[in-house]
Scaffold this motif. Structure first.
Motif, PDB file in Angstrom:
ATOM      1  N   LEU A   5     -41.684  26.917   6.779  1.00  0.00           N
ATOM      2  CA  LEU A   5     -42.847  27.800   6.946  1.00  0.00           C
ATOM      3  C   LEU A   5     -42.522  28.983   7.858  1.00  0.00           C
ATOM      4  O   LEU A   5     -42.979  30.105   7.614  1.00  0.00           O
ATOM      5  N   TRP A  24     -41.977  33.904   8.454  1.00  0.00           N
ATOM      6  CA  TRP A  24     -42.404  34.643   9.652  1.00  0.00           C
ATOM      7  C   TRP A  24     -41.241  35.443  10.236  1.00  0.00           C
ATOM      8  O   TRP A  24     -41.407  36.601  10.635  1.00  0.00           O
ATOM      9  N   ASN A  82     -43.249  30.066   2.149  1.00  0.00           N
ATOM     10  CA  ASN A  82     -44.535  29.516   2.599  1.00  0.00           C
ATOM     11  C   ASN A  82     -45.041  28.430   1.649  1.00  0.00           C
ATOM     12  O   ASN A  82     -45.492  27.360   2.099  1.00  0.00           O
TER      13      ASN A  82
END
Length: 276
Positions: A200, A204, A259
């Motif tokens: 995940l 970012w 994601n």
């Protein structure tokens, strides 16, 4: 192997895994796939349109966009994976030590984490890069410094949770070495959580590296990088909008793939958390 079988059954997870694996392979073999040198300037081909020779056209310096996107995988994606790997190693070691040893050492580490987590991550990254100077190396350091505390806290919580299990208490009671308990009991339990968190967070990190390159604090020209390509194309976004479309869509696809893959892995490892 069991994880791969479960991903195969999950169509979304399988598609995301295929997309990520394909992009990584393209990045590895970029020198053999790219039709042109990504940094070769040919002014006569300035803003050349899409053609059989240039599949995605050329930029303001006549450089082939497709070739730059391929080499950008090595810069944007591979550096993001490197950043995540180093962050996970540092965070896991500190979190394991803190959660397993407890006591004063745990208190000191947690207070340090509290201090780090009290600052907004983006502000911290900008401040660190501002102090260390412009460059991708400093961007990687900034991302690691900002994120290690979060991973340390998460790993510590998992270690404390599993340390109360009967089999670990029994191992301690019979005098099993600490390294054995960590390696054979704790790590196998927290590795699934690490995989989900890292997957995940990779998206970012990709956005951070691209954003800092976009504002001129990350990768510097003429290196091919997706955020830098967006920065170079923003001045002509009205006259030549496709200059921004291709790197933008690439970032969108890769971040979305990581994601969604992270969400699928979370559902596989912890079905109770599966969203309806």
């Amino acid at each position: 192997m069991n994880l791969l079988k479960q991903l195969v059954k999950n169509k979304i997870g399988l598609c995301c895994l295929i997309i990520i694996a394909t992009i990584i392979i393209l990045g590895i073999f970029a020198p053999y796939i790219a039709p042109f040198d990504p940094n070769k300037i040919r002014i006569v081909r300035k803003y050349a349109s899409i053609s059989a020779e240039h599949w995605l056209g050329c930029d303001h310096l006549g450089r082939d966009i497709f070739s730059r996107l391929l080499y950008g995988i090595r810069t944007t994606l591979f550096l993001s994976l490197l950043t995540m790997t180093i962050t996970i190693i540092i965070g896991s070691i500190i979190g394991l030590i803190s959660g397993y040893k407890r006591g004063k050492l745990d208190e000191m580490i947690m207070r340090a984490c509290d201090i780090m987590l009290s600052f907004p991550s983006q502000v911290m990254i900008l401040a660190i890069v501002g102090v260390l100077g412009v460059g991708i190396e400093n961007v990687i350091i900034a991302n690691i410094v900002v994120k290690w505390a979060w991973y340390s806290r998460m790993i510590r919580s998992s270690v404390i949770k599993y340390s109360r299990k009967n089999y670990i208490l029994f191992s301690r009671a019979i005098g099993a070495p600490h390294c054995f308990i960590i390696r054979r009991h704790l790590l196998p339990n927290i590795i699934s959580e690490l995989i989900v968190l890292a997957t995940l967070d990779t998206g970012w990190v990709i956005l951070n590296i691209s954003a800092l390159s976009f504002i001129g604090l990350g990768v510097q020209a003429p290196t091919a990088e997706w955020g830098l390509m967006l920065s170079e194309a923003k001045n002509v976004m009205i006259q030549h909008p496709m200059q921004m479309v291709f790197p933008g869509i690439t970032i969108l696809i890769v971040v979305a793939a990581f994601n969604m893959l992270g969400d699928c892995l979370r559902d596989i490892f912890d079905p109770k958390e599966k969203t309806v």
